[in-house]
Design a protein around this motif. Structure first.
Motif, PDB file in Angstrom:
ATOM      1  N   GLY A  49       0.817  -1.214   0.000  1.00 60.95           N
ATOM      2  CA  GLY A  49       0.000   0.000   0.000  1.00 60.95           C
ATOM      3  C   GLY A  49       0.849   1.261   0.000  1.00 60.95           C
ATOM      4  N   ASP A  50       1.975   1.252   0.736  1.00 55.69           N
ATOM      5  CA  ASP A  50       2.880   2.405   0.726  1.00 55.69           C
ATOM      6  C   ASP A  50       3.388   2.672  -0.683  1.00 55.69           C
ATOM      7  N   PHE A  51       3.754   1.606  -1.377  1.00 52.02           N
ATOM      8  CA  PHE A  51       4.246   1.759  -2.752  1.00 52.02           C
ATOM      9  C   PHE A  51       3.147   2.302  -3.655  1.00 52.02           C
ATOM     10  N   ALA A  52       1.955   1.717  -3.547  1.00 53.89           N
ATOM     11  CA  ALA A  52       0.860   2.104  -4.444  1.00 53.89           C
ATOM     12  C   ALA A  52       0.404   3.540  -4.208  1.00 53.89           C
ATOM     13  N   ALA A  53       0.565   4.048  -2.969  1.00 55.84           N
ATOM     14  CA  ALA A  53       0.071   5.389  -2.629  1.00 55.84           C
ATOM     15  C   ALA A  53       1.108   6.483  -2.829  1.00 55.84           C
ATOM     16  N   GLU A  54       2.314   6.142  -3.292  1.00 48.56           N
ATOM     17  CA  GLU A  54       3.352   7.157  -3.437  1.00 48.56           C
ATOM     18  C   GLU A  54       2.876   8.269  -4.384  1.00 48.56           C
ATOM     19  N   GLY A  55       3.085   9.512  -3.975  1.00 49.47           N
ATOM     20  CA  GLY A  55       2.732  10.654  -4.802  1.00 49.47           C
ATOM     21  C   GLY A  55       1.313  11.127  -4.627  1.00 49.47           C
ATOM     22  N   LEU A  56       0.485  10.388  -3.888  1.00 47.59           N
ATOM     23  CA  LEU A  56      -0.898  10.801  -3.664  1.00 47.59           C
ATOM     24  C   LEU A  56      -1.019  11.629  -2.384  1.00 47.59           C
ATOM     25  N   PRO A 111      -2.827  12.585   1.103  1.00 42.91           N
ATOM     26  CA  PRO A 111      -3.507  11.702   2.070  1.00 42.91           C
ATOM     27  C   PRO A 111      -5.001  11.555   1.795  1.00 42.91           C
ATOM     28  N   SER A 112      -5.628  12.634   1.340  1.00 46.63           N
ATOM     29  CA  SER A 112      -7.066  12.567   1.060  1.00 46.63           C
ATOM     30  C   SER A 112      -7.387  11.697  -0.150  1.00 46.63           C
ATOM     31  N   GLU A 113      -6.369  11.294  -0.902  1.00 48.32           N
ATOM     32  CA  GLU A 113      -6.588  10.476  -2.096  1.00 48.32           C
ATOM     33  C   GLU A 113      -6.212   9.014  -1.887  1.00 48.32           C
ATOM     34  N   HIS A 114      -5.801   8.654  -0.668  1.00 50.70           N
ATOM     35  CA  HIS A 114      -5.366   7.277  -0.411  1.00 50.70           C
ATOM     36  C   HIS A 114      -6.505   6.275  -0.563  1.00 50.70           C
ATOM     37  N   TYR A 115      -7.749   6.744  -0.473  1.00 48.19           N
ATOM     38  CA  TYR A 115      -8.879   5.836  -0.661  1.00 48.19           C
ATOM     39  C   TYR A 115      -8.867   5.205  -2.053  1.00 48.19           C
ATOM     40  N   ARG A 116      -8.226   5.874  -3.022  1.00 52.35           N
ATOM     41  CA  ARG A 116      -8.146   5.300  -4.368  1.00 52.35           C
ATOM     42  C   ARG A 116      -7.352   4.000  -4.369  1.00 52.35           C
ATOM     43  N   VAL A 117      -6.294   3.961  -3.576  1.00 54.98           N
ATOM     44  CA  VAL A 117      -5.500   2.734  -3.460  1.00 54.98           C
ATOM     45  C   VAL A 117      -6.323   1.647  -2.790  1.00 54.98           C
ATOM     46  N   GLU A 118      -7.083   2.027  -1.765  1.00 57.01           N
ATOM     47  CA  GLU A 118      -7.930   1.053  -1.069  1.00 57.01           C
ATOM     48  C   GLU A 118      -8.947   0.440  -2.037  1.00 57.01           C
ATOM     49  N   MET A 119      -9.581   1.279  -2.857  1.00 51.20           N
ATOM     50  CA  MET A 119     -10.558   0.783  -3.826  1.00 51.20           C
ATOM     51  C   MET A 119      -9.891  -0.107  -4.867  1.00 51.20           C
ATOM     52  N   ALA A 120      -8.707   0.306  -5.330  1.00 54.46           N
ATOM     53  CA  ALA A 120      -8.005  -0.498  -6.340  1.00 54.46           C
ATOM     54  C   ALA A 120      -7.550  -1.828  -5.751  1.00 54.46           C
ATOM     55  N   SER A 121      -7.126  -1.824  -4.491  1.00 52.40           N
ATOM     56  CA  SER A 121      -6.674  -3.076  -3.877  1.00 52.40           C
ATOM     57  C   SER A 121      -7.824  -4.054  -3.716  1.00 52.40           C
ATOM     58  N   GLU A 122      -9.029  -3.535  -3.464  1.00 56.54           N
ATOM     59  CA  GLU A 122     -10.194  -4.413  -3.385  1.00 56.54           C
ATOM     60  C   GLU A 122     -10.499  -5.014  -4.754  1.00 56.54           C
ATOM     61  N   GLY A 123     -10.477  -4.168  -5.770  1.00 58.85           N
ATOM     62  CA  GLY A 123     -10.796  -4.655  -7.111  1.00 58.85           C
ATOM     63  C   GLY A 123      -9.762  -5.620  -7.650  1.00 58.85           C
ATOM     64  N   LEU A 124      -8.480  -5.359  -7.330  1.00 56.91           N
ATOM     65  CA  LEU A 124      -7.386  -6.179  -7.850  1.00 56.91           C
ATOM     66  C   LEU A 124      -6.989  -7.297  -6.897  1.00 56.91           C
ATOM     67  N   GLN A 125      -7.624  -7.335  -5.738  1.00 54.02           N
ATOM     68  CA  GLN A 125      -7.494  -8.455  -4.808  1.00 54.02           C
ATOM     69  C   GLN A 125      -6.071  -8.642  -4.282  1.00 54.02           C
ATOM     70  N   PHE A 126      -5.550  -7.604  -3.657  1.00 56.13           N
ATOM     71  CA  PHE A 126      -4.309  -7.751  -2.908  1.00 56.13           C
ATOM     72  C   PHE A 126      -4.441  -6.958  -1.607  1.00 56.13           C
ATOM     73  N   ASP A 127      -3.641  -7.336  -0.637  1.00 53.19           N
ATOM     74  CA  ASP A 127      -3.686  -6.714   0.680  1.00 53.19           C
ATOM     75  C   ASP A 127      -2.681  -5.569   0.730  1.00 53.19           C
ATOM     76  N   PRO A 128      -3.140  -4.313   0.831  1.00 54.42           N
ATOM     77  CA  PRO A 128      -2.192  -3.189   0.870  1.00 54.42           C
ATOM     78  C   PRO A 128      -1.301  -3.199   2.104  1.00 54.42           C
ATOM     79  N   LEU A 145      -0.105  -1.988 -10.662  1.00 48.77           N
ATOM     80  CA  LEU A 145      -1.293  -1.613 -11.435  1.00 48.77           C
ATOM     81  C   LEU A 145      -2.203  -0.706 -10.610  1.00 48.77           C
ATOM     82  N   ALA A 146      -2.363  -1.012  -9.326  1.00 46.04           N
ATOM     83  CA  ALA A 146      -3.177  -0.158  -8.451  1.00 46.04           C
ATOM     84  C   ALA A 146      -2.588   1.241  -8.359  1.00 46.04           C
ATOM     85  N   ARG A 147      -1.281   1.329  -8.283  1.00 47.12           N
ATOM     86  CA  ARG A 147      -0.608   2.631  -8.220  1.00 47.12           C
ATOM     87  C   ARG A 147      -0.927   3.463  -9.452  1.00 47.12           C
ATOM     88  N   LEU A 148      -0.864   2.818 -10.622  1.00 52.41           N
ATOM     89  CA  LEU A 148      -1.150   3.541 -11.862  1.00 52.41           C
ATOM     90  C   LEU A 148      -2.615   3.970 -11.920  1.00 52.41           C
TER      91      LEU A 148
END
Length: 605
Positions: free
Chosen positions: A87-94, A96-113, A130-133
């Protein structure tokens, strides 16, 4: 007024010190482009994408990105050094208020952040990249095989996200159904050149075949002209030597033109011969039970597989598809129940980990060192379905060149490793073929050939794949593993399963849906003391998401209610059925999530 292109490549040449991968290549990517990037394995698709991303510097030419535009690239092997969790890797550059995007992507892509980077598998790392992108949502997304290591549910989520995004994107994928659903134009890399068609991947094969037919006709005309000029040279040049030196030079130019033409790469020479005929009943499983810890893999599983059946196993990653295959092949023991094999079974297994390939061995030794392929006293011969073949000649059948024969297996790409393993397996006689994720990394032409080989194979096939198009082409029976030990058997392939499933899903969810609608969630206004910022943001946005899903489900159900849709437009029916199942699942999850968050909020009020 014309818009400025997002990305422009002009006169790009690249050779890595050898023969050029590209020469004088130019292309333009416009805002709104949704492009398929296609070509044979080894044609340079991934290299071209890295040039677009600015990760590979060309020998010559210019790369220009629109000022202020962002170009994002999904790394195949991301460098996660310096990051604690995925999750730290996927959220780089976002923010804090945008970290929910990583959470949503991790649910869709099925990995544990929260998964530590050092314990993450290669597939989990790719999903995090892929979640990061997806979370960053750059103006142009470059996606190289994004569906590899994704199961069908995650592919459906990604498909929905890409349909909804405002970003432009370029896709490399072997998944036909994915490309057909998402692309509106096609870039074709072929022998160092890149062509563009302003039609999506659905029209690619017809376009490709037309280009090749035109090439063949032009080559035929050139050969005929060379033959006519050569005949003239033999018969009349001595009498008119001085007068006709120009015509002789023209003949030389024609021959040079023919020599300069780049021959199209052939297709792999895939072939399977069935061994001794098996009995009519191949495998019989009765009342199988298997549990790992407290997680049931299968419960009360019964199956009879007959000779020539093509049985596909589908379901989420980690649901137990490979375990079920191992149980059926007697490679693992069930907790209870029995598995009986028929007579004269001669199986070969294509495993998803490619464990049958030793990375330290050369391609040559991988074949000649195989006991089943060894020819006594002949270090350069392999036995291919009872016939000795020179190892280099056999490797060429699978599109390897002579220089690769002494290269280590570890130097091969994913597609090349898949072809090498197919070469090993197809050299053997068999009557039961077990294919666990065979489609990963294979190019579309090789997938076509594999499908044709399986069609004509006189034995039985057990198949695990997330490639929906390939399942439709091959499977006669689809076994869906739904988790917690639940399995359902459907006749036909993926689209047949989808055509049957929505009716069941609608009937099963209607009563629950009526109850849920009666207590439809209102937008919460008071923040909960114990809800995190991410939870509160999710709670605030879920009602809109639920309303959107309900509207989409109603629209799809109305479309599928047309009794003539399946016969008149089967592709549209399959697509709508797939979308309906995905949205029902998403709605159920969203409603459960809202209820859980709302109860937590109410409990702290």
């Amino acid at each position: 007024m014309a818009r400025a292109p997002l990305l422009q490549l002009t006169d790009i040449s690249l050779g890595f010190g050898g023969e050029p991968v590209f020469a004088d290549l130019s292309l333009v990517i416009q805002p709104g482009d949704r492009l398929a990037l296609v070509g044979r394995n080894g044609s340079g698709k991934s290299t071209l994408m890295k040039v677009m991303a600015g990760l590979v510097e060309p020998d010559q030419g210019n790369r220009v990105v629109k000022p202020g535009a962002q170009v994002g690239y999904m790394e195949q092997d991301p460098d996660m050094s310096g990051f604690t969790t995925l999750g730290d890797f996927a959220a780089e550059g976002l923010e804090p208020s945008e970290h929910y995007r990583v959470e949503m992507a991790s649910e869709g892509l099925q990995f544990d952040p929260e998964r530590p980077v050092e314990t993450a598998s290669g597939g989990e790392r790719r999903r995090a990249a892929l979640a990061r992108l997806m979370a960053q949502a750059p103006d142009l997304m470059l996606l190289d095989e994004p569906t590899n290591h994704l199961d069908i549910q995650a592919i459906a989520w990604l498909e929905g996200e890409l349909k909804a995004t405002r970003s432009s994107y370029i896709l490399i994928s072997h998944d036909r159904m994915f490309l057909r659903a998402l692309t509106q134009a096609t870039l074709w890399v072929d022998r160092g050149a890149t062509r563009r068609s302003d039609k999506g991947f659905e029209h690619f094969e017809a376009w490709r075949d037309k280009v090749w037919a035109e090439e063949d006709l032009a080559r035929h005309k050139l050969n005929r002209k060379i033959a006519e000029e050569a005949r003239w040279a033999v018969e009349g040049i001595s009498a008119r030597r001085k007068r006709n030196q120009g015509r002789v030079r023209a003949l030389q130019d024609l021959r040079a033109e023919r020599a300069a033409q780049i021959k199209r790469q052939g297709t792999a020479a895939l072939a399977l011969d069935a061994g001794p005929q098996s009995g009519r009943k191949v495998i019989e499983a009765r009342e199988l039970e298997k549990t790992f810890g407290e997680t049931p893999i299968i419960r009360n599983f019964n199956l009879t597989i007959q000779r020539k059946d093509r049985v596909a196993f589908v379901g989420p990653n980690g649901v137990g598809k490979t375990t079920l295959l191992n149980l059926l092949m007697k490679a693992e023991e069930p907790d209870t129940g029995t598995v009986k094999h028929g007579t004269n079974l001669v199986p070969v297994v294509f495993d998803q980990s490619r464990a049958q390939l030793d990375p330290s061995m050369t391609l040559w030794d991988s074949l000649t060192g195989d006991h089943d392929m060894r020819v006594s006293g002949q270090a350069d011969q392999v036995m291919v379905r009872g016939t000795p073949r020179h190892v280099v000649g056999y490797l060429k059948d699978f599109l390897f060149d002579e220089r690769q024969a002494r290269a280590p297996v570890r130097s091969l790409s994913g597609g090349e490793k898949a072809r090498l393993l197919l070469a090993k397996l197809m050299a053997r006689d068999s009557n039961l073929l077990v294919l666990d994720e065979p489609t990963n990394d294979l190019d579309i032409e090789t997938l076509d050939l594999l499908q044709e080989v399986l069609d004509s194979y006189d034995g039985t096939v057990l198949l695990v794949s997330h490639d929906r198009d390939f399942l439709d082409r091959v499977a006669t029976t689809t076994i869906v593993m739904e988790g917690r030990g639940r399995t359902t058997v459907y006749a036909g392939g993926w689209s047949d399963y989808q055509a049957q499933r929505p009716q069941e899903a609608v009937q099963q969810t209607k009563p629950a849906k009526t109850k849920q609608v009666a207590s439809k969630p209102e937008r919460p206004t008071t923040p909960a003391a114990k809800l995190t910022f991410k939870d509160q943001h999710r709670l605030n946005t879920l009602p809109d998401e639920i309303a959107r899903l309900e509207a989409e489900i109603a629209k799809l159900e109305g479309l599928l209610a047309d009794p003539e849709l399946y016969t008149k437009e089967p592709a549209k029916f399959a697509k709508a059925s797939d979308a309906l199942a995905t949205r029902h699942e998403a709605l159920g999850k969203a409603e459960e999530e809202w209820l859980e968050l709302a109860e937590r909020q109410e409990g702290t009020g």
